[in-house]
Scaffold this active site. Structure first.
Site, PDB file in Angstrom:
ATOM      1  N   LYS A 122     -38.328  12.712 -20.636  1.00 23.96           N
ATOM      2  CA  LYS A 122     -37.353  12.954 -21.705  1.00 23.96           C
ATOM      3  C   LYS A 122     -36.194  13.831 -21.210  1.00 23.96           C
ATOM      4  O   LYS A 122     -35.038  13.615 -21.575  1.00 23.96           O
ATOM      5  CB  LYS A 122     -38.042  13.606 -22.901  1.00 23.96           C
ATOM      6  CG  LYS A 122     -39.043  12.681 -23.598  1.00 23.96           C
ATOM      7  CD  LYS A 122     -39.795  13.404 -24.700  1.00 23.96           C
ATOM      8  CE  LYS A 122     -40.784  12.472 -25.392  1.00 23.96           C
ATOM      9  NZ  LYS A 122     -41.554  13.136 -26.442  1.00 23.96           N
ATOM     10  N   SER A 150     -43.210  12.154 -31.574  1.00 24.97           N
ATOM     11  CA  SER A 150     -42.240  13.096 -31.016  1.00 24.97           C
ATOM     12  C   SER A 150     -40.936  13.137 -31.796  1.00 24.97           C
ATOM     13  O   SER A 150     -39.998  13.773 -31.358  1.00 24.97           O
ATOM     14  CB  SER A 150     -41.950  12.734 -29.559  1.00 24.97           C
ATOM     15  OG  SER A 150     -41.425  11.432 -29.486  1.00 24.97           O
ATOM     16  N   GLY A 161     -46.019   5.212 -14.125  1.00 30.17           N
ATOM     17  CA  GLY A 161     -44.583   5.441 -14.237  1.00 30.17           C
ATOM     18  C   GLY A 161     -43.855   4.192 -14.679  1.00 30.17           C
ATOM     19  O   GLY A 161     -44.424   3.098 -14.714  1.00 30.17           O
ATOM     20  N   PRO A 162     -42.578   4.326 -15.014  1.00 34.33           N
ATOM     21  CA  PRO A 162     -41.770   3.183 -15.467  1.00 34.33           C
ATOM     22  C   PRO A 162     -41.591   2.163 -14.342  1.00 34.33           C
ATOM     23  O   PRO A 162     -41.845   2.465 -13.170  1.00 34.33           O
ATOM     24  CB  PRO A 162     -40.432   3.815 -15.858  1.00 34.33           C
ATOM     25  CG  PRO A 162     -40.653   5.283 -15.861  1.00 34.33           C
ATOM     26  CD  PRO A 162     -41.811   5.576 -14.985  1.00 34.33           C
ATOM     27  N   PRO A 163     -41.133   0.959 -14.679  1.00 31.33           N
ATOM     28  CA  PRO A 163     -40.875  -0.043 -13.637  1.00 31.33           C
ATOM     29  C   PRO A 163     -39.801   0.421 -12.659  1.00 31.33           C
ATOM     30  O   PRO A 163     -38.832   1.069 -13.040  1.00 31.33           O
ATOM     31  CB  PRO A 163     -40.379  -1.260 -14.453  1.00 31.33           C
ATOM     32  CG  PRO A 163     -40.865  -1.040 -15.845  1.00 31.33           C
ATOM     33  CD  PRO A 163     -40.895   0.434 -16.037  1.00 31.33           C
ATOM     34  N   VAL A 190     -40.007   2.519  -9.996  1.00 34.15           N
ATOM     35  CA  VAL A 190     -39.995   3.868  -9.414  1.00 34.15           C
ATOM     36  C   VAL A 190     -40.720   3.924  -8.072  1.00 34.15           C
ATOM     37  O   VAL A 190     -40.778   4.969  -7.434  1.00 34.15           O
ATOM     38  CB  VAL A 190     -40.610   4.909 -10.385  1.00 34.15           C
ATOM     39  CG1 VAL A 190     -39.746   5.077 -11.603  1.00 34.15           C
ATOM     40  CG2 VAL A 190     -42.033   4.530 -10.770  1.00 34.15           C
ATOM     41  N   GLY A 191     -41.319   2.786  -7.638  1.00 32.63           N
ATOM     42  CA  GLY A 191     -41.918   2.748  -6.304  1.00 32.63           C
ATOM     43  C   GLY A 191     -43.418   2.881  -6.274  1.00 32.63           C
ATOM     44  O   GLY A 191     -43.974   3.328  -5.260  1.00 32.63           O
ATOM     45  N   LYS A 192     -44.117   2.481  -7.342  1.00 37.18           N
ATOM     46  CA  LYS A 192     -45.587   2.595  -7.373  1.00 37.18           C
ATOM     47  C   LYS A 192     -46.237   1.677  -6.341  1.00 37.18           C
ATOM     48  O   LYS A 192     -47.094   2.095  -5.569  1.00 37.18           O
ATOM     49  CB  LYS A 192     -46.107   2.270  -8.780  1.00 37.18           C
ATOM     50  CG  LYS A 192     -45.543   3.171  -9.866  1.00 37.18           C
ATOM     51  CD  LYS A 192     -46.164   2.895 -11.213  1.00 37.18           C
ATOM     52  CE  LYS A 192     -45.817   1.529 -11.776  1.00 37.18           C
ATOM     53  NZ  LYS A 192     -44.372   1.360 -12.046  1.00 37.18           N
ATOM     54  N   THR A 193     -45.818   0.419  -6.331  1.00 34.08           N
ATOM     55  CA  THR A 193     -46.417  -0.542  -5.387  1.00 34.08           C
ATOM     56  C   THR A 193     -46.082  -0.188  -3.945  1.00 34.08           C
ATOM     57  O   THR A 193     -46.941  -0.255  -3.061  1.00 34.08           O
ATOM     58  CB  THR A 193     -45.921  -1.967  -5.720  1.00 34.08           C
ATOM     59  OG1 THR A 193     -46.242  -2.268  -7.071  1.00 34.08           O
ATOM     60  CG2 THR A 193     -46.562  -2.991  -4.804  1.00 34.08           C
TER      61      THR A 193
END
EC number: 3.4.21.53
Length: 776
Positions: free
Chosen positions: A719, A676, A353-355, A357-360
């Site tokens: 998108k 796209s 996911g983008p920076p 968003v809470g991955k870590t």
């Protein structure tokens, strides 16, 4: 002063100078020099000696020789067996070359003799005494000049001759000696010489100090070695274990008490035997000790007890993260399987996911929910395989790789190990780190992971590996094959509102020393902050803006202006300045030749305006806006399709012959690529040539073929979120992407109308108005 000019043969000198009154041996071997010498011997044995500017030149020309030199008398000449000639010359007077007469067989020059210029006698006498004093001090420091030389020069009563004789005994650079030779004024010559001797004396003093320091250091080392050997002998007699032997005994005891496997303990004991035999001063001694300390520091059997309780894990995930229901559901499924199988094995989870968003933080929550230690390493920018596998111990400063270093920090064999930014590893001539990661992330292989520094295999099978990435396309295929992707697209406005109120604002209040009552942020103000001060998929910038608000409030409260700061929709500009973004990026009115596309980037979804301009020309197609290869190909395909369907689209058949076409994607500083944008470019082209306006509320995404088919795309959720943020109400998508609509949050789906298309004709029908206008 100069005397009458005379003609003399010239002998160029390399790396040395001859002064008047100086007697010196020279070896002559170059053809021109030998010819000049023979010519001098045929005459009155007088020759002119001048130095070359560059010592390396074998065949100097006029420009390569200093103009001022010394007239010399050849006292003796001897031919040596190797073909060179050794001559004894005596310097007579200074001279200056006025012109070169011959340069063919030998150098013949016209010389103007130079006489010394004298000043006041008493001043020169004082300078002579000062020079002799400096020279005496130089002799005391230098090892190259004997004391007898001082006695010889002390008898000279002519100041110019004294300066020349002293110069001849000094170890000066050729340039410095040449400067002295060129000084006709005796007073200036002696003053300059005194300065040079003073500088040389300082250098010699420094050399002497350094030499003494080195000598003292060597004596100290030898003394210490002798005493150390004596100490060893005494300790041996007394039966004591101190020094290196005591250190080895202490390490043996630690190895014996550790829980390392038997095979590792055997290796450690062998290395300890080597450690005792190697001298302590040897570099290998510290290498062996470092290796044993690493073996002792690594966890071999220590582990935390897993407490996999699905309800508890769900509470932890909900407590730490708002929304992300599908992501949480997949994590809970994963943990449920691990509880049933009683082991943490299976696919490696990759949070994409983008920076922001809470991955870590999700990985941290997983570790907390199952009672495991958490360790994180960043792989961003890693380009050397040794950073994963470690360096071999033969290299000085060798260290284990990041995996083993992470296990040392974890202190248990079963931590949650986060490999951050796995998509940002780089391959170059130093190796491919992604290949080393294959073994780490393969459950069938990582039970016997091999680190170059440790050398012995290490069991990683109990580790729960979680990886994160911003962009899937940058992950190497074989590595991607070992991971299961969990996509985190981003947050809606409603979700960001909850996250800000329940998580971010309380956190920032605490970090900035504020209490809940010190700062009140109204809902409408928070919504304005989200819409006009941030534009992102995650919440990182949102947290920064909230931190800024807290800092402003802290300053106001400390200064005594207010005890409580209330931020409203109108007053938020006073604290954060003018809005950074315009909420709703859609056009204010329908446009001709401008269509809104939807893009998927590493930072999440984004809207993309594509503009087309046409003007009289010869069919040249120009593409600008820092487009990648794929987008350039999309533009070509769209253009070719329109040419093939010009008649059906009511466009002149020869439009491409009479017009130049310019396709531009604004915000050119941002690289844009991805399959796209085909239908967006085609729509903008058709609009530009037919004069039909593109509806301002419509966004679109999809690739086009040469026959007008619309192909499916990826990242529909991201998108759609970007379209919703921008204020679009209708999205045209490929029909094959209908299945992906369910992934879009309900609050976003309700505000958007999705039009599913298979062909470009359907796109044009929904995107363009029927009314025609004058096109650009």
């Amino acid at each position: 002063m100069t005397k009458e000019s005379i003609q003399l043969p010239l002998l160029p000198l390399r790396g040395l100078l001859v002064f008047p009154s100086m007697v010196l041996h020279l070896d002559v071997g170059r053809d021109k020099s030998v010819a000049a010498l023979e010519k001098a011997m045929m005459g009155d044995q007088t020759i002119f000696l001048a130095a070359q500017k560059q010592v390396s030149l074998d065949n100097p020309e006029e420009k390569d020789i200093y103009r001022i030199g010394t007239l010399a008398y050849v006292k003796q000449m001897l031919k040596l067996p190797n073909g060179t000639i050794r001559v004894l010359v005596e310097g007579l007077r200074r001279g200056e070359i006025s012109r070169f007469i011959d340069e063919n067989e030998e150098f013949t020059v016209e010389i103007d003799e130079l006489e010394d210029e004298h000043g006041e006698q008493n001043e020169e006498e004082a300078l002579m005494r000062s020079l002799l004093k400096q020279f005496e001090q130089y002799i005391n420091v230098s090892q190259k000049v004997t004391k007898e030389t001082l006695a010889t020069v002390s008898d000279i009563d002519e100041p110019g001759r004294l300066a020349d004789i002293v110069t001849s005994h000094l170890s000066l650079k050729i340039k410095d000696k040449q400067d002295l030779l060129e000084m006709v004024n005796v007073r200036e010559r002696i003053q300059h010489l005194i300065q040079l001797i003073s500088n040389e004396k300082k250098v010699l003093d420094l050399e002497k100090k350094i030499g003494q320091r080195v000598k003292n250091s060597m004596e100290k080392t030898q003394k210490e070695y002798y005493l150390r050997e004596q100490l060893k002998a005494i300790q041996k007699e007394l039966g004591e274990k101190e020094g290196k032997s005591g250190e080895a005994e202490q390490l043996r005891e630690q190895v014996g008490n550790s829980d390392m496997p038997e095979r590792i303990a055997e290796v450690a004991m062998k290395e300890l035997d080597r450690f005792e035999k190697v001298p302590q001063s040897s570099a290998e001694s510290s290498v062996i000790r470092n290796y044993i300390e690493w073996l002792l520091a690594l966890p071999w059997t220590e582990k935390t007890e897993d407490t996999i309780e699905i309800d508890y894990a769900e509470d932890i995930l909900d407590e730490d993260h708002y929304g992300l229901d599908k992501v949480k559901e997949r994590i809970l499924e994963y943990l449920a399987v691990q509880k049933l199988t009683q082991s943490i094995r299976g696919p490696i989870l990759c949070l994409v996911g983008p920076p922001g968003v809470g991955k870590t933080s999700l990985a941290k929550s997983i570790a907390r929910s199952i009672n495991r230690n958490f360790v994180r390493i960043s792989l961003g920018g890693v380009r050397d395989e040794a950073e994963i596998r470690g360096h071999r111990r033969t290299y000085i400063g060798a260290m284990p790789g990041r995996i083993i270093q992470g296990m040392k920090k974890a202190k248990t064999v079963n931590p949650v190990f986060l490999l951050d930014e796995v998509d940002k590893m780089v391959s170059d001539f130093r190796g491919d780190p992604s290949s080393a990661m294959l073994e780490v992330l393969d459950p069938e292989q990582n039970g016997n992971f091999s680190d170059h520094f440790i050398e012995e295999t290490y069991d990683l099978s109990n580790v729960l590996f979680i990886t994160t990435a911003n962009y899937v396309n940058n992950i190497p295929g074989p590595l991607l094959d070992r991971m299961e992707l969990i996509t985190i697209a981003g947050y809606t406005e409603v979700e960001k509102l909850h996250i800000a109120k329940e998580h971010l604002l309380p956190k920032q209040l605490k970090e900035n020393g504020l209490k809940k009552g010190n700062l009140q942020l109204r809902n409408e103000a928070l919504l304005k902050l989200i819409r006009t001060y941030t534009r992102e998929a995650g919440v990182r910038n949102l947290e920064r803006q909230l931190a800024k608000l807290c800092r402003k409030a802290a300053k106001i409260i400390i200064s005594g202006e207010k005890k409580r700061v209330i931020v409203t929709e109108k007053s938020i500009d006073e604290y954060l300045g003018k809005p950074l973004f315009r909420y709703g990026q859609i056009e204010q009115e329908n446009q001709i030749g401008a269509a809104t596309g939807l893009a998927y980037t590493a930072a999440g979804g984004d809207t993309l305006s594509i503009e087309v301009s046409r003007y009289p020309g010869k069919g040249k197609l120009t593409l600008t806006g820092k487009l990648g290869d794929v987008m350039q190909e999309s533009a070509q395909a769209a253009f070719s399709y329109i040419r093939s369907r010009a008649e059906e689209l009511n466009i002149s058949q020869d439009f491409h012959e009479k017009n130049d076409i310019h396709i531009h994607v604004p915000e050119g500083a941002t690289p844009k690529d991805g399959p796209s944008a085909g239908i967006t470019m085609a729509t903008a082209l058709v609009s530009a040539f037919t004069g039909r306006e593109v509806k301002k509320e419509v966004g679109m995404t999809g690739e086009i073929t040469l026959r007008g088919r619309v192909l499916p795309i990826g990242g529909l959720k991201e998108k759609s979120l970007s379209a919703h943020r921008a204020g679009l109400t209708t999205i045209i998508i490929p029909a094959e992407n209908e299945k992906d609509i369910e992934d879009i949050p309900k609050s976003v789906r309700e505000d958007l109308t999705f039009i599913k298309v298979n062909h470009l004709d359907q796109v044009l029908k929904h995107a363009l108005s029927e009314e025609k206008h004058e096109s650009n």
